[in-house]
Design a protein around this motif. Structure first.
Motif, PDB file in Angstrom:
ATOM      1  N   ALA A  87      58.573  48.999  41.939  1.00  0.00           N
ATOM      2  CA  ALA A  87      59.167  50.100  42.706  1.00  0.00           C
ATOM      3  C   ALA A  87      59.899  51.103  41.821  1.00  0.00           C
ATOM      4  O   ALA A  87      60.050  52.269  42.201  1.00  0.00           O
ATOM      5  N   GLU A  88      60.356  50.648  40.645  1.00  0.00           N
ATOM      6  CA  GLU A  88      61.140  51.514  39.752  1.00  0.00           C
ATOM      7  C   GLU A  88      60.521  51.484  38.348  1.00  0.00           C
ATOM      8  O   GLU A  88      61.122  50.990  37.403  1.00  0.00           O
ATOM      9  N   PRO A  89      59.323  52.025  38.188  1.00  0.00           N
ATOM     10  CA  PRO A  89      58.609  51.895  36.913  1.00  0.00           C
ATOM     11  C   PRO A  89      59.279  52.591  35.726  1.00  0.00           C
ATOM     12  O   PRO A  89      59.014  52.230  34.579  1.00  0.00           O
ATOM     13  N   GLU A  90      60.155  53.558  35.975  1.00  0.00           N
ATOM     14  CA  GLU A  90      60.799  54.280  34.884  1.00  0.00           C
ATOM     15  C   GLU A  90      62.223  53.796  34.607  1.00  0.00           C
ATOM     16  O   GLU A  90      62.842  54.236  33.639  1.00  0.00           O
ATOM     17  N   ALA A  91      62.743  52.916  35.424  1.00  0.00           N
ATOM     18  CA  ALA A  91      64.135  52.478  35.289  1.00  0.00           C
ATOM     19  C   ALA A  91      64.276  51.422  34.196  1.00  0.00           C
ATOM     20  O   ALA A  91      63.468  50.494  34.100  1.00  0.00           O
ATOM     21  N   ALA A  92      65.330  51.548  33.399  1.00  0.00           N
ATOM     22  CA  ALA A  92      65.542  50.616  32.295  1.00  0.00           C
ATOM     23  C   ALA A  92      66.212  49.319  32.744  1.00  0.00           C
ATOM     24  O   ALA A  92      65.880  48.235  32.240  1.00  0.00           O
ATOM     25  N   LEU A  93      67.151  49.413  33.684  1.00  0.00           N
ATOM     26  CA  LEU A  93      67.932  48.226  34.037  1.00  0.00           C
ATOM     27  C   LEU A  93      67.083  47.087  34.611  1.00  0.00           C
ATOM     28  O   LEU A  93      67.273  45.932  34.209  1.00  0.00           O
ATOM     29  N   PRO A  94      66.138  47.346  35.530  1.00  0.00           N
ATOM     30  CA  PRO A  94      65.312  46.230  36.007  1.00  0.00           C
ATOM     31  C   PRO A  94      64.516  45.570  34.880  1.00  0.00           C
ATOM     32  O   PRO A  94      64.339  44.346  34.871  1.00  0.00           O
ATOM     33  N   ARG A  95      64.062  46.364  33.905  1.00  0.00           N
ATOM     34  CA  ARG A  95      63.322  45.790  32.779  1.00  0.00           C
ATOM     35  C   ARG A  95      64.226  44.962  31.882  1.00  0.00           C
ATOM     36  O   ARG A  95      63.803  43.946  31.328  1.00  0.00           O
ATOM     37  N   LEU A  96      65.464  45.400  31.746  1.00  0.00           N
ATOM     38  CA  LEU A  96      66.414  44.606  30.967  1.00  0.00           C
ATOM     39  C   LEU A  96      66.650  43.253  31.632  1.00  0.00           C
ATOM     40  O   LEU A  96      66.627  42.212  30.970  1.00  0.00           O
ATOM     41  N   GLU A 135      58.188  42.461  25.281  1.00  0.00           N
ATOM     42  CA  GLU A 135      57.557  43.705  25.719  1.00  0.00           C
ATOM     43  C   GLU A 135      58.526  44.537  26.546  1.00  0.00           C
ATOM     44  O   GLU A 135      58.690  45.746  26.322  1.00  0.00           O
ATOM     45  N   TRP A 136      59.188  43.901  27.517  1.00  0.00           N
ATOM     46  CA  TRP A 136      60.135  44.630  28.359  1.00  0.00           C
ATOM     47  C   TRP A 136      61.361  45.073  27.569  1.00  0.00           C
ATOM     48  O   TRP A 136      61.861  46.181  27.751  1.00  0.00           O
ATOM     49  N   LEU A 137      61.871  44.218  26.696  1.00  0.00           N
ATOM     50  CA  LEU A 137      63.086  44.555  25.954  1.00  0.00           C
ATOM     51  C   LEU A 137      62.857  45.714  24.994  1.00  0.00           C
ATOM     52  O   LEU A 137      63.736  46.576  24.825  1.00  0.00           O
ATOM     53  N   TYR A 138      61.685  45.775  24.372  1.00  0.00           N
ATOM     54  CA  TYR A 138      61.378  46.916  23.513  1.00  0.00           C
ATOM     55  C   TYR A 138      61.278  48.204  24.339  1.00  0.00           C
ATOM     56  O   TYR A 138      61.677  49.284  23.884  1.00  0.00           O
ATOM     57  N   GLU A 139      60.730  48.106  25.543  1.00  0.00           N
ATOM     58  CA  GLU A 139      60.665  49.271  26.421  1.00  0.00           C
ATOM     59  C   GLU A 139      62.074  49.775  26.740  1.00  0.00           C
ATOM     60  O   GLU A 139      62.341  50.990  26.727  1.00  0.00           O
ATOM     61  N   VAL A 140      62.986  48.848  27.032  1.00  0.00           N
ATOM     62  CA  VAL A 140      64.373  49.219  27.334  1.00  0.00           C
ATOM     63  C   VAL A 140      65.030  49.859  26.120  1.00  0.00           C
ATOM     64  O   VAL A 140      65.720  50.879  26.235  1.00  0.00           O
ATOM     65  N   ALA A 141      64.821  49.268  24.953  1.00  0.00           N
ATOM     66  CA  ALA A 141      65.422  49.807  23.731  1.00  0.00           C
ATOM     67  C   ALA A 141      64.955  51.231  23.463  1.00  0.00           C
ATOM     68  O   ALA A 141      65.722  52.078  22.976  1.00  0.00           O
ATOM     69  N   GLU A 142      63.703  51.524  23.801  1.00  0.00           N
ATOM     70  CA  GLU A 142      63.177  52.867  23.602  1.00  0.00           C
ATOM     71  C   GLU A 142      63.753  53.847  24.620  1.00  0.00           C
ATOM     72  O   GLU A 142      64.075  54.988  24.283  1.00  0.00           O
ATOM     73  N   ARG A 143      63.894  53.390  25.853  1.00  0.00           N
ATOM     74  CA  ARG A 143      64.394  54.278  26.904  1.00  0.00           C
ATOM     75  C   ARG A 143      65.904  54.495  26.820  1.00  0.00           C
ATOM     76  O   ARG A 143      66.402  55.564  27.212  1.00  0.00           O
TER      77      ARG A 143
END
Length: 329
Positions: A87-96, A135-143
């Motif tokens: 539901a929130e593909p661009e949000a960093a917090l759910p990925r964290l 994979e998710w943590l690197y995405e968060v670090a980038e965002r």
């Protein structure tokens, strides 16, 4: 003895004729932060909006590690966070949250057993969950390039995936660039340089001392010195372990670290302060410095943290109680 002065404690108040009984030992699930309890309850209820509210109210610069791990260590988060990610593909917090949950969930699959006692199937699940976490943590670090938490999570995942000392050191450095005195980051790097993780006792002690005494007085990083001695004690055979802890230089090292951390006038009870006092209580007890051990036991007032007492027994409260009684003999 700034700690005792500031808290109005009198060393030895439980000793001697007619003194009061010490408080019963009780497990402390977290630091006592009410937000840790709130976010854990919300995670157990699969209430993402409540989880988000608590986490967003605590900015990264104030170290929300404890709150994040209260969620990450909650069973079932891996199920309800999946639709949030969609539901929130661009949000960093759910990925964290998803990344940290998969780190914790991965280590659950591996268990705390020695590598030789972990099955091939367990290792496969362990590594699969950690790879997804990375994979998710690197995405968060980038965002969110200013956030500390994704790099801290990558430190823990990296040790499980055996990324090697060079990569592990880079992840540690990435964490402390954002928060120089982050206790969790230093604890993870201490484990990375332990002998059991392809480091050495010499490297471990050097890192612990450099970190503790390279920080201002009163920080939590003094704990690293105590943990380094406990780690070496754990690595030795029966008899050799006790002899090591009773060396005068070990007691001296512990006292020096205590003076620079919880005995320092700038020490403040926040974050993992109870874990620090429990660590020194255990280390001083093993070293035979009963006066210093009593100081720590009194300050904890019966509140037991799982780490590091789980190294002594499957029941940390029982180990705490036994060593506390020994400190007054």
């Amino acid at each position: 003895m700034a700690l005792l002065r500031d808290w109005g404690l009198t060393l030895g108040r439980w000793a001697g004729k007619g003194s009061q009984r010490p408080p019963a030992a009780r497990m402390q699930q977290d630091s006592g932060d009410p937000d840790a309890w709130r976010v854990r309850v919300a995670a157990e209820a699969a209430d993402w909006e409540a989880v988000r509210e608590v986490l967003e109210a605590r900015p990264e610069r104030e170290d929300r590690t404890e709150l994040l791990w209260a969620v990450a260590d909650t069973a079932g988060v891996e199920r309800w966070i999946a639709p949030v990610l969609e539901a929130e593909p661009e949000a960093a917090l759910p990925r964290l949250v998803a990344g940290l949950r998969h780190v914790s969930w991965g280590w659950e699959a591996r268990t705390g057993a020695r590598a030789k006692d972990v099955s091939r199937e367990q290792f496969e699940v362990f590594h699969a969950r950690l790879r997804q976490a990375e994979e998710w943590l690197y995405e968060v670090a980038e965002r969110e390039p200013g956030w500390t938490s994704p790099w801290y999570g990558l430190q823990i995942a990296g040790r499980g995936l055996q990324v090697g000392q060079v990569v592990a050191r880079r992840r540690f450095e990435a964490t402390v660039r954002r928060d120089p005195y982050h206790l969790g980051a230093h604890q993870q790097q201490l484990q990375q340089v332990c002998e059991k993780w392809s480091g050495s006792h010499e490297e471990m002690h050097a890192f612990a001392r450099a970190s503790a005494f390279g920080a201002p007085g009163g920080t939590l990083l003094g704990q690293l010195v105590a943990i380094a001695h406990i780690e070496q004690w754990l690595s030795l055979d029966p008899g050799e372990d006790a002899a090591y802890m009773r060396r005068p230089e070990v007691a001296g090292s512990l006292a020096e670290a205590a003076d620079h951390s919880y005995r320092h006038p700038d020490f403040v009870r926040r974050g993992a302060w109870l874990q620090l006092l429990n660590s020194f209580a255990m280390a001083f007890s093993l070293a035979g410095d009963h006066a210093s051990a009593r100081e720590c036991f009194e300050a904890t007032e019966g509140r037991v943290t799982e780490f590091p007492w789980h190294y002594m027994a499957t029941d940390p409260a029982a180990a705490y109680t036994q060593r506390r009684a020994a400190a007054w003999r």
